[in-house]
Enzyme design. Structure first.
Site, short mmCIF file in Angstrom:
data_model
loop_
_atom_site.label_atom_id
_atom_site.label_comp_id
_atom_site.label_asym_id
_atom_site.label_seq_id
_atom_site.Cartn_x
_atom_site.Cartn_y
_atom_site.Cartn_z
N THR A 136 8.57 -1.00 -3.28
CA THR A 136 8.34 -0.55 -4.66
C THR A 136 6.90 -0.75 -5.08
O THR A 136 6.36 0.06 -5.85
CB THR A 136 9.28 -1.26 -5.64
OG1 THR A 136 9.13 -2.68 -5.49
CG2 THR A 136 10.73 -0.87 -5.40
N TYR A 137 6.25 -1.80 -4.60
CA TYR A 137 4.86 -2.04 -4.96
C TYR A 137 3.94 -1.00 -4.33
O TYR A 137 3.19 -0.29 -5.02
CB TYR A 137 4.44 -3.45 -4.52
CG TYR A 137 3.01 -3.80 -4.83
CD1 TYR A 137 2.52 -3.72 -6.14
CD2 TYR A 137 2.15 -4.23 -3.84
CE1 TYR A 137 1.21 -4.04 -6.43
CE2 TYR A 137 0.84 -4.57 -4.11
CZ TYR A 137 0.37 -4.48 -5.41
OH TYR A 137 -0.93 -4.79 -5.69
N ALA A 138 4.02 -0.86 -3.01
CA ALA A 138 3.18 0.12 -2.33
C ALA A 138 3.54 1.54 -2.75
O ALA A 138 2.67 2.39 -2.94
CB ALA A 138 3.31 -0.04 -0.82
N LYS B 125 2.15 2.27 -6.26
CA LYS B 125 0.69 2.40 -6.23
C LYS B 125 0.23 3.65 -5.48
O LYS B 125 -0.84 4.20 -5.77
CB LYS B 125 0.07 1.15 -5.58
CG LYS B 125 0.13 -0.11 -6.42
CD LYS B 125 -0.84 -0.05 -7.58
CE LYS B 125 -0.99 -1.40 -8.25
NZ LYS B 125 -1.95 -1.38 -9.38
#
Length: 257
Positions: free
Chosen positions: A158-160, A163
């Protein structure tokens, strides 16, 4: 000839209270910025924002502090409008806001997914949109993303993923705003020696990250230091203006595209 010096410019930094945002605020003031607007999220970082503002004033620049939860409807537009009212114009816009989650896909809830994309994607999109509306001609727009955009790893989906969208926003905005002389870029730091990194990492993972970059042996902590990123931010919002539509990974060789 158009000048791309920081001297005399007005800067807005979201997440500018501490860590990377706070150091960028101080650095640009030392290098001639006339006014720095420091955004912070909540009362938890209010003292840091005020301390950063005072540091900016101590080197002769003006500083304003604005609190806003940028995930709320209309908050981003209001932030830029307040900046315009306080300063009269905007030359440089830098977004350092982000949220990280390390978790297997199978264990990630819908609520966690929504929170990650609200901050890392929607807020980033709104920042670029409002910056495009408010920046003076020949302005500079910079987003902080992550070097995970060049990595292949578990647990950070979810972070990568959130972004990654910013890289595409950056490219599109560079084409749309180029006719006004506005450069639009993103910088992806490696794992940085800040509380933002340590909060979700186990000791074994920390040890790995501290040894993973090609230049790790020459870093005091083995990680990317905030001080390593600041000069690149300064360059991208000044003499580096000819580079636009790019995502630059600054990580000591931790990973590459």
């Amino acid at each position: 000839m158009t000048t791309h010096s920081i001297t005399g410019k007005t800067v807005l930094i979201t997440g500018g209270a501490k860590n990377l945002g706070g150091m960028v605020a101080r650095d640009l003031a030392r290098h001639g910025a006339q006014t720095v607007v420091i955004h912070y999220n909540s009362s938890a970082t209010e003292a840091d924002a005020k301390a950063t503002a005072q540091a900016v004033r101590n080197v002769g620049a003006k500083a304003f502090v604005i609190q806003a939860d940028l995930t709320q409807p209309g908050a981003m537009a209001d932030l830029f409008e307040k900046t315009r009212q306080m300063t009269g114009g905007l030359d440089i816009a830098i977004n350092t806001v982000g949220k990280v989650l390390k978790k297997p896909i199978a264990d990630t809830t819908d609520e966690e997914y929504d929170a990650m994309f609200a901050i890392n994607t929607k807020v980033a999109f709104q920042f670029i949109r409002e910056a495009g509306k408010h920046l003076n001609d020949n302005g500079k727009l910079l987003s902080i993303v992550t070097s995970l955009l060049g990595a292949y790893t578990p647990f950070y989906s979810t972070y990568a993923g959130a972004k990654a969208a910013v890289e595409h926003f950056t490219r599109a905005a560079s084409k749309e705003l180029g006719a006004r002389g506005i450069s639009v870029n993103a910088i992806g730091p490696g794992p940085m020696d800040t509380p933002f990194f340590y909060g979700q990492e186990e000791p074994e993972a920390v040890a790995y990250h501290k040894s993973a970059a090609a230049l790790s042996p020459f870093s005091q902590t083995g990680l990317t230091e905030v001080e390593d990123i600041v000069p690149h931010v300064r360059f991208m919002v000044s003499d580096g203006w000819w580079m636009t539509g790019q995502t630059i990974l600054v990580n000591g060789g931790y990973t590459t595209k």
